[in-house]
Enzyme design. Structure first.
Site, PDB file in Angstrom:
ATOM      1  CG  HIS A 119      -1.672   1.272   1.426  1.00  0.00           C
ATOM      2  ND1 HIS A 119      -2.502   1.885   0.515  1.00  0.00           N
ATOM      3  CD2 HIS A 119      -1.601   2.104   2.496  1.00  0.00           C
ATOM      4  CE1 HIS A 119      -2.928   3.035   1.030  1.00  0.00           C
ATOM      5  NE2 HIS A 119      -2.396   3.193   2.225  1.00  0.00           N
TER       6      HIS A 119
ATOM      7  CG  HIS B 238       0.791   7.046   4.149  1.00  0.00           C
ATOM      8  ND1 HIS B 238       1.188   6.228   3.125  1.00  0.00           N
ATOM      9  CD2 HIS B 238      -0.466   6.655   4.466  1.00  0.00           C
ATOM     10  CE1 HIS B 238       0.218   5.385   2.832  1.00  0.00           C
ATOM     11  NE2 HIS B 238      -0.806   5.617   3.638  1.00  0.00           N
ATOM     12  CG  ASP B 239      -0.890   4.066   6.578  1.00  0.00           C
ATOM     13  OD1 ASP B 239      -1.512   5.062   7.020  1.00  0.00           O
ATOM     14  OD2 ASP B 239      -1.260   3.423   5.584  1.00  0.00           O
TER      15      ASP B 239
ATOM     16  CD  GLU C 281      -3.743   6.017  11.371  1.00  0.00           C
ATOM     17  OE1 GLU C 281      -3.356   6.386  10.252  1.00  0.00           O
ATOM     18  OE2 GLU C 281      -4.921   5.730  11.647  1.00  0.00           O
ATOM     19  CG  ASP C 282      -1.682   1.743  10.737  1.00  0.00           C
ATOM     20  OD1 ASP C 282      -2.508   2.202  11.540  1.00  0.00           O
ATOM     21  OD2 ASP C 282      -1.810   1.785   9.512  1.00  0.00           O
TER      22      ASP C 282
ATOM     23  CG  ASP D  61      -3.664   7.009   2.254  1.00  0.00           C
ATOM     24  OD1 ASP D  61      -3.522   5.811   1.992  1.00  0.00           O
ATOM     25  OD2 ASP D  61      -4.074   7.427   3.357  1.00  0.00           O
TER      26      ASP D  61
HETATM   27 MN    MN Z   1      -2.757   4.679   3.869  1.00  0.00          MN
END
Ligand code: MN
Length: 758
Positions: free
Chosen positions: A69, A94-95, A98-99, A160
Site C-alpha cells: 500500500h 505515511h502509515d 499510526e499503525d 493515499d
Molecule cells: Mn494509507
C-alpha cells in the site's frame, strides 16, 4: 481506521511476494522523473527500508503484504502527481506512526523536522475520521484545518485515498459506502480545486461505482455500445483539421475528449436529459508541441484560426485561459464550432505543457519551472488555503452549512476582478459586487450600499465579469439585509451575512414582542396564546418569530389590532398545490407508434388537481423520494399501471429509468392555486372508545386533506361529543366528508351546525 483494515500475521512473506515488492520498489525508483540526485535516492531508499521493517508483520484485508500500500501511494505521488523525494519518502512512511510502534520522534531523529511534520499531518487526518464523538461535518472541518498546513499533506492524502479507492473491493459493504461517500464529498472536490483532473475524475468514477453500482454499470455498458459511433463521428470531424495542421507543419495530437461515467450521470441529473443527449455532445482536444521561437499563446490562436477556417465558431463560447489561467493553474483555449449536421463541437487547444498541468495540476509546474522558484500558482493556492482557514476558524458557523458553501466554491470556476488600486482579486464565476465587498473585508460587506463597476454606479447585486474594476460604496448606517443572501455566492459573504442576520433577528423579535405587549396593555387586553394566534392569522405570518420580528421591524401596523380582535372570522382563501403536467400520458416525447387514439385527442396540457374530491388524478407520488410541493419534480409514465409516477428530479431511481426509457419522462411542475374555502361546523356524537378522536382527525386531515380550524371534545357518561370547525369548498365536499365520518366505528351521528363564529 476507516480506509484500511489490517491483520497481524506472523506468516513470513512468500518468495513471490518478496519479488513483487522488490519489483515495485525498483519501478518507483526508475520511473520517478525527480529522483536524479544521489541524496534524494538515498532518502527514498531509507524511507522504504524503514516502512518495510515497520509493516513487515502486517497484511491488508485483501491478504497482500501491507507494504504494497505505501509503495503504491509513493508511486502515485511520484508518477501521477509528479512530486519529489521528500513527498515520496513521506508517502512510504505515511502509515508508520499510526499503525506501528514507531513514533513521530523516531521519524524526526531518523529523517528531519520537515518529514516529521508532514507525517504528523497525515496521521491527524486519519485520526479525524476515527473520532466517533463528533459529527461527520465536524470531522471534515478538522481535516480541512489539518490539510491547510502543508500542501504536500493534501497531495499525499489524495494519493493515499486514490489507492484505497482502487482497492476498495475487499472491504465490507458498509465501509465501502462510507469511504466512497467521503471521497465524493471532500476528496474529489479537493483534487478538482488543486487542478488534479485525472485524479479527481478517477475518484468520482470509483466513488460512484461503489455508491450506485447499477447505474454505474448501466452507463458504462451504454458507453461501450456507443463508442464506435462516437469515434467515427470524431474521426469525420477531425480529418479536415488534421490535414490543415499538417500542411502548416504543426506537431500535434488530436483526441476525442473522453467523458467520465460520473460526469455523464451528473449531467443527466442536472439537465434532466437522457444518456444519449449527454453522450452525443462531441468534444475534441488538440495537444501541440510548440515550434521554436513561437510562443504557446500564438500557437493556440494560430490553431484556432486554422480550425475556424473550416468550421464556423460560436463566438460566445470562446474561453481564453491562456492569457489568464484559472486560479488552479489550468491553461487552455476552448472554442465551440459548428460541426457536421449542425452539431456543436467543443475544441480544446493546449500545448504539451498546458496539458500536463491540466492533468496533473499544481505539481506539474515544477517540471517546467524548477522546484525552487516561487511561482504565482503556489501563492494563489496558499491564499486560497488561508481563506479556508479563516472560514473554519469562525466559531459561529454551523459546520454543515459551511461545508455546503465551501463545496460550491470548489466547483465554480473563477473570475478575476480589480480593486480601484489595481490589485487582482479572484472570485467564483457569477459573484456579485457584494461578494467582492465581503472578499475585501467583512466590515466593508456589512456596510455596503452600492458599487461602482468600471466607474459606473451599479446595485450590490450586480454580477461581476472578469476584468471589472470594482469600488464599493459604504455607509455607517447600513446593516446586512436578508435578501442579500439571494445574490451572494461566496462562502465568506454567506457566512458573514447569516451571522449578522441571526444577531439582528434576535433583536427585532425582542423589540416586536415588547411593542405588541405595550399595545395590548393600552387596549386592556391580556396577551394570551389565543390573541397572538388570531393576530398571526390576520397578518398572515406563519411563526411567532416571524410575527414578532416583523413588528420589531415596523412592517406590521399595530393600529389594526383592536379591530382584528373584534372581528368575526370570515371565509378565507386556502392555498392548494396542484401538479401541472406539461405533456399528457398519451403524447410521447419522441415518435411512438403505440400512442392510443383516445389519449391523442386530449389536450397536451392537463391540469390535475391535488384535490380531495378529484381522486382519479392519474398520477401517484413516488415512494422512493416522496416529493412535496415546491420540489423540482419529473413524471415517469409507468406503462403497466397506466399512471404517472412523480419523482424528485434528482431521484436516482428516476435518473436510472430515464436512462432506459427517456421517452417516458413527462415534464411536470408544481403550481400554486388559491381555492375558495368556507368555514363550516359539524357536530359528531358517538360512543367513546380509545382512539376515536385520532380516527376522526386522521380521516379529516390526512385522508381527506381538509384543514381543521378548531376542535373541541366533550365526554360524559361514555358519550362522546365533538365540535369540529373546518374549511370546505362546497356542500358536496362537506356532505361527502360527513358521510365518511359517519362510517367510523362508534360514531352515532354527524350533523351540520349553524356556524356563528366567535
Ligand atoms: Mn494509507
Amino acid at each position: 481506521m476507516t480506509e484500511k483494515e489490517l491483520t497481524e500475521t506472523k506468516s513470513v512473506l512468500t518468495p513471490a511476494e518478496k519479488t513483487n515488492i522488490e519489483e515495485q520498489f525498483r519501478l518507483l525508483m526508475e520511473n520517478s522523473p525527480r529522483l536524479k540526485k544521489k541524496a534524494d535516492r538515498e532518502r527514498v531508499e531509507k524511507a522504504f527500508n524503514l516502512a518495510f521493517l515497520a509493516h513487515k508483520d502486517m497484511r491488508r484485508r485483501s491478504g497482500e503484504p501491507y507494504i504494497c500500500h505505501p509503495l503504491a501511494v509513493a508511486r502515485i505521488v511520484s508518477e501521477e502527481i509528479g512530486l519529489g523525494a521528500l513527498s515520496i519518502s513521506c508517502a512510504l512512511l505515511h502509515d508508520v506512526v499510526e499503525d506501528t510502534d514507531y513514533t513521530l520522534d523516531d521519524i524526526r531523529q531518523m529523517f528531519d523536522e520537515k518529514t516529521a511534520r508532514i507525517i504528523d499531518g497525515l496521521t491527524k487526518i486519519s485520526g479525524a475520521f476515527t473520532d466517533h464523538s463528533s459529527s461527520q461535518a465536524e470531522n471534515f472541518r478538522k481535516i480541512l484545518l489539518t490539510l491547510s498546513d502543508d500542501m504536500r499533506v493534501i497531495l499525499i492524502k489524495l494519493a493515499d485515498r486514490l489507492h484505497n479507492m482502487r482497492t476498495l473491493g475487499s472491504m465490507p459493504a458498509d465501509k465501502k459506502m462510507k469511504i466512497a461517500s467521503e471521497t465524493i464529498y471532500i476528496y474529489a472536490p479537493l483534487a478538482h480545486r488543486l487542478g488534479l483532473y485525472a485524479i479527481k475524475t478517477e475518484l468520482e468514477d470509483l466513488s460512484m461505482k461503489y455508491r450506485y453500482p447499477e447505474i454505474y454499470e448501466e452507463i458504462a455498458s451504454k458507453i461501450r455500445q456507443n463508442e464506435k459511433k462516437r469515434l467515427s463521428e470524431i474521426n469525420r470531424f477531425s480529418l479536415p483539421i488534421i490535414q490543415k495542421l499538417e500542411e502548416n507543419k504543426i506537431h500535434f495530437e488530436i483526441t476525442g475528449r473522453p467523458k467520465s461515467i460520473y460526469s455523464i450521470w451528473k449531467k443527466m441529473q442536472t439537465k434532466n436529459i437522457p444518456f444519449e443527449e449527454v453522450y452525443d455532445l462531441l468534444a475534441i482536444r488538440i495537444i501541440f508541441d510548440p515550434k521554436p521561437r513561437v510562443s504557446e499563446k500564438a500557437m493556440c490562436w494560430m490553431i484556432y484560426s486554422l480550425i475556424t477556417d473550416i468550421y464556423l465558431p460560436k463566438p460566445d463560447r470562446l474561453r481564453d485561459w491562456v492569457s489568464k489561467p484559472k486560479a488552479n493553474g489550468y491553461e487552455a483555449l476552448h472554442a465551440t464550432v459548428m460541426g457536421h449536421d449542425g452539431k456543436w463541437v467543443e475544441v480544446q487547444i493546449r500545448s504539451r505543457r498546458m496539458d500536463e498541468i491540466a492533468e496533473r495540476g499544481y505539481a506539474a509546474h515544477w517540471k517546467y519551472k524548477g522546484e525552487r522558484s516561487v511561482e504565482p500558482q503556489e501563492k494563489e493556492l496558499d491564499l486560497w488555503l488561508k481563506k479556508i482557514r479563516e472560514l473554519l476558524e469562525n466559531p459561529n458557523d454551523n459546520a454543515l452549512e459551511f461545508l455546503d458553501d465551501f463545496k460550491l466554491n470548489l466547483y465554480t470556476s473563477e473570475i478575476l476582478v480589480f480593486t480601484p488600486k489595481g490589485h487582482i482579486k479572484s472570485l467564483p464565476k457569477n459573484a456579485s459586487a457584494l461578494d467582492f465587498a465581503y472578499e475585501i473585508h467583512t466590515e466593508i460587506g456589512d456596510h455596503a450600499i452600492g458599487a461602482k463597476v468600471n466607474h459606473k454606479l451599479v446595485p450590490l447585486s450586480y454580477k461581476l465579469t472578469s476584468g471589472d474594476q470594482v469600488e464599493i460604496l459604504t455607509s455607517d448606517k447600513q446593516r446586512p439585509q436578508a435578501e442579500w443572501l439571494n445574490y451572494v455566492i461566496t462562502a465568506k459573504a454567506k457566512v458573514s451575512i447569516k451571522n449578522a442576520l441571526k444577531t439582528e433577528r434576535k433583536n427585532h423579535i425582542r423589540i416586536g414582542k415588547e411593542r405588541l405587549e405595550r399595545k395590548l396593555k393600552s387596549l386592556n387586553i391580556n396577551t394570551t396564546a389565543y390573541v397572538v394566534r388570531k393576530l398571526m392569522n390576520a397578518y398572515e405570518t406563519l411563526t411567532k418569530d416571524e410575527f414578532y420580528s416583523k413588528i420589531g421591524l415596523g412592517l406590521l401596523n399595530l393600529d389594526d389590532v383592536e379591530q382584528i380582535l373584534k372581528q368575526k372570522s370570515r371565509n378565507k382563501l386556502v392555498k392548494y398545490w396542484t401538479l401541472q403536467f406539461l405533456r399528457s400520458k398519451g403524447t410521447p416525447q419522441k415518435k411512438n407508434n403505440e400512442a392510443n387514439e383516445k389519449k391523442k385527442k386530449e389536450k397536451d396540457t392537463v391540469l390535475l388537481r391535488d384535490n380531495p374530491l378529484e381522486e382519479e388524478a392519474g398520477y401517484v407520488i413516488a415512494n422512493c423520494c416522496k416529493p412535496i410541493p415546491g420540489d423540482n419534480v419529473v413524471g415517469y409514465l409507468d406503462k403497466e399501471k397506466d399512471t404517472i409516477v412523480v419523482h424528485k428530479s434528482t431521484c436516482p431511481t428516476v435518473v436510472r429509468l430515464a436512462a432506459k426509457h427517456g421517452d417516458r419522462i413527462i415534464p411536470v411542475r408544481w403550481t400554486e392555486h388559491k381555492l375558495r374555502s368556507f368555514l363550516s361546523r359539524i357536530r359528531i356524537t358517538g360512543i367513546d372508545r380509545l382512539g376515536i378522536l385520532s380516527d376522526i382527525t386522521t380521516l379529516i386531515s390526512k385522508q381527506l386533506d381538509v384543514n381543521i380550524r378548531s376542535l373541541s371534545v366533550d365526554v360524559h357518561d361514555g358519550i362522546f361529543e365533538a365540535i369540529v370547525d373546518l374549511y370546505v369548498h362546497s356542500t358536496v365536499h362537506l356532505n361527502n366528508l360527513m358521510l365518511k365520518l359517519s362510517k367510523i366505528k362508534g360514531i352515532e351521528s354527524v350533523n351540520r351546525e349553524e356556524y356563528s363564529g366567535e
